[in-house]
Design a protein around this motif. Structure first.
Motif, PDB file in Angstrom:
ATOM      1  N   LYS A  39       0.834  -1.203   0.000  1.00  0.00           N
ATOM      2  CA  LYS A  39       0.000   0.000   0.000  1.00  0.00           C
ATOM      3  C   LYS A  39       0.873   1.259   0.000  1.00  0.00           C
ATOM      4  O   LYS A  39       0.604   2.214  -0.745  1.00  0.00           O
ATOM      5  CB  LYS A  39      -0.908  -0.019   1.223  1.00  0.00           C
ATOM      6  CG  LYS A  39      -1.870   1.116   1.299  1.00  0.00           C
ATOM      7  CD  LYS A  39      -2.748   0.983   2.532  1.00  0.00           C
ATOM      8  CE  LYS A  39      -3.606   2.191   2.716  1.00  0.00           C
ATOM      9  NZ  LYS A  39      -4.380   2.138   3.956  1.00  0.00           N
ATOM     10  N   GLN A  40       1.925   1.261   0.810  1.00  0.00           N
ATOM     11  CA  GLN A  40       2.826   2.417   0.842  1.00  0.00           C
ATOM     12  C   GLN A  40       3.517   2.618  -0.503  1.00  0.00           C
ATOM     13  O   GLN A  40       3.665   3.747  -0.975  1.00  0.00           O
ATOM     14  CB  GLN A  40       3.859   2.242   1.947  1.00  0.00           C
ATOM     15  CG  GLN A  40       3.278   2.336   3.325  1.00  0.00           C
ATOM     16  CD  GLN A  40       4.300   1.985   4.395  1.00  0.00           C
ATOM     17  OE1 GLN A  40       5.427   1.596   4.099  1.00  0.00           O
ATOM     18  NE2 GLN A  40       3.897   2.128   5.650  1.00  0.00           N
ATOM     19  N   TYR A  41       3.930   1.519  -1.125  1.00  0.00           N
ATOM     20  CA  TYR A  41       4.580   1.626  -2.432  1.00  0.00           C
ATOM     21  C   TYR A  41       3.611   2.135  -3.486  1.00  0.00           C
ATOM     22  O   TYR A  41       3.994   2.948  -4.341  1.00  0.00           O
ATOM     23  CB  TYR A  41       5.157   0.276  -2.856  1.00  0.00           C
ATOM     24  CG  TYR A  41       5.789   0.319  -4.211  1.00  0.00           C
ATOM     25  CD1 TYR A  41       7.030   0.931  -4.395  1.00  0.00           C
ATOM     26  CD2 TYR A  41       5.159  -0.215  -5.314  1.00  0.00           C
ATOM     27  CE1 TYR A  41       7.615   0.994  -5.641  1.00  0.00           C
ATOM     28  CE2 TYR A  41       5.725  -0.162  -6.567  1.00  0.00           C
ATOM     29  CZ  TYR A  41       6.957   0.442  -6.725  1.00  0.00           C
ATOM     30  OH  TYR A  41       7.520   0.507  -7.959  1.00  0.00           O
ATOM     31  N   SER A  42       2.372   1.678  -3.432  1.00  0.00           N
ATOM     32  CA  SER A  42       1.406   2.146  -4.428  1.00  0.00           C
ATOM     33  C   SER A  42       1.097   3.630  -4.257  1.00  0.00           C
ATOM     34  O   SER A  42       0.835   4.334  -5.230  1.00  0.00           O
ATOM     35  CB  SER A  42       0.124   1.321  -4.362  1.00  0.00           C
ATOM     36  OG  SER A  42      -0.584   1.595  -3.184  1.00  0.00           O
ATOM     37  N   ILE A  43       1.138   4.112  -3.032  1.00  0.00           N
ATOM     38  CA  ILE A  43       0.943   5.551  -2.798  1.00  0.00           C
ATOM     39  C   ILE A  43       2.127   6.342  -3.335  1.00  0.00           C
ATOM     40  O   ILE A  43       1.968   7.377  -3.991  1.00  0.00           O
ATOM     41  CB  ILE A  43       0.709   5.827  -1.299  1.00  0.00           C
ATOM     42  CG1 ILE A  43      -0.657   5.293  -0.877  1.00  0.00           C
ATOM     43  CG2 ILE A  43       0.815   7.307  -0.992  1.00  0.00           C
ATOM     44  CD1 ILE A  43      -0.894   5.309   0.621  1.00  0.00           C
ATOM     45  N   LEU A  44       3.358   5.847  -3.078  1.00  0.00           N
ATOM     46  CA  LEU A  44       4.547   6.538  -3.580  1.00  0.00           C
ATOM     47  C   LEU A  44       4.617   6.501  -5.108  1.00  0.00           C
ATOM     48  O   LEU A  44       5.058   7.470  -5.738  1.00  0.00           O
ATOM     49  CB  LEU A  44       5.808   5.915  -2.995  1.00  0.00           C
ATOM     50  CG  LEU A  44       6.069   6.187  -1.521  1.00  0.00           C
ATOM     51  CD1 LEU A  44       7.270   5.401  -1.035  1.00  0.00           C
ATOM     52  CD2 LEU A  44       6.281   7.667  -1.303  1.00  0.00           C
ATOM     53  N   ALA A  45       4.210   5.393  -5.724  1.00  0.00           N
ATOM     54  CA  ALA A  45       4.276   5.269  -7.176  1.00  0.00           C
ATOM     55  C   ALA A  45       3.086   5.915  -7.868  1.00  0.00           C
ATOM     56  O   ALA A  45       3.067   6.013  -9.096  1.00  0.00           O
ATOM     57  CB  ALA A  45       4.354   3.797  -7.569  1.00  0.00           C
ATOM     58  N   ASP A  46       2.114   6.319  -7.090  1.00  0.00           N
ATOM     59  CA  ASP A  46       0.893   6.927  -7.617  1.00  0.00           C
ATOM     60  C   ASP A  46       0.203   6.007  -8.625  1.00  0.00           C
ATOM     61  O   ASP A  46      -0.246   6.416  -9.689  1.00  0.00           O
ATOM     62  CB  ASP A  46       1.188   8.286  -8.239  1.00  0.00           C
ATOM     63  CG  ASP A  46      -0.077   9.118  -8.411  1.00  0.00           C
ATOM     64  OD1 ASP A  46      -1.026   8.909  -7.633  1.00  0.00           O
ATOM     65  OD2 ASP A  46      -0.113   9.950  -9.341  1.00  0.00           O
ATOM     66  N   TYR A  47       0.172   4.716  -8.259  1.00  0.00           N
ATOM     67  CA  TYR A  47      -0.483   3.704  -9.087  1.00  0.00           C
ATOM     68  C   TYR A  47      -1.227   2.760  -8.156  1.00  0.00           C
ATOM     69  O   TYR A  47      -0.646   2.274  -7.182  1.00  0.00           O
ATOM     70  CB  TYR A  47       0.564   2.938  -9.899  1.00  0.00           C
ATOM     71  CG  TYR A  47      -0.026   2.128 -11.016  1.00  0.00           C
ATOM     72  CD1 TYR A  47      -0.435   2.732 -12.199  1.00  0.00           C
ATOM     73  CD2 TYR A  47      -0.184   0.758 -10.893  1.00  0.00           C
ATOM     74  CE1 TYR A  47      -0.985   2.002 -13.226  1.00  0.00           C
ATOM     75  CE2 TYR A  47      -0.736   0.012 -11.916  1.00  0.00           C
ATOM     76  CZ  TYR A  47      -1.130   0.638 -13.079  1.00  0.00           C
ATOM     77  OH  TYR A  47      -1.682  -0.088 -14.083  1.00  0.00           O
ATOM     78  N   PRO A  48      -2.498   2.487  -8.417  1.00  0.00           N
ATOM     79  CA  PRO A  48      -3.261   1.660  -7.475  1.00  0.00           C
ATOM     80  C   PRO A  48      -2.799   0.201  -7.461  1.00  0.00           C
ATOM     81  O   PRO A  48      -2.385  -0.345  -8.473  1.00  0.00           O
ATOM     82  CB  PRO A  48      -4.694   1.770  -7.990  1.00  0.00           C
ATOM     83  CG  PRO A  48      -4.561   2.087  -9.427  1.00  0.00           C
ATOM     84  CD  PRO A  48      -3.302   2.910  -9.558  1.00  0.00           C
TER      85      PRO A  48
END
Length: 91
Positions: A39-48
């Motif tokens: 979840k943290q990585y998806s927020i940083l990558a701006d990709y769900p």
């Protein structure tokens, strides 16, 4: 008609028990622990993140072990340890 009554009582007994509550809370905690980095990585990558990550949670050696132990706990049911079965065992 009597079978339907027993099936209904058994369903209510298993689905509204403390065992299901403990199992659900424990599974929510474990899933939160393992999915929070994704979840943290998806927020940083701006990709769900997709729901297809759930099958890949077994890459860790601990997740299948903890999941298996909790499933055994949920499905283990000793009949003589329940109040309504104690009389049957005493007879």
């Amino acid at each position: 008609m009597d079978k339907i009554k027993w099936i209904w009582n058994d369903t209510l007994h298993h689905f509204f028990s403390r065992r299901l509550l403990v199992f659900s809370i424990f599974q929510f905690g474990i899933l939160h622990y393992y999915i929070s980095p994704v979840k943290q990585y998806s927020i940083l990558a701006d990709y769900p993140a997709a729901p297809w990550i759930l099958p890949f949670l077994g890459h860790s050696i601990y997740f299948p072990f903890v999941f298996g132990i909790s499933v055994v706990y949920f499905y283990s049911d000793i009949p003589f340890m329940q109040r309504h079965e104690m009389n049957v065992m005493l007879r």
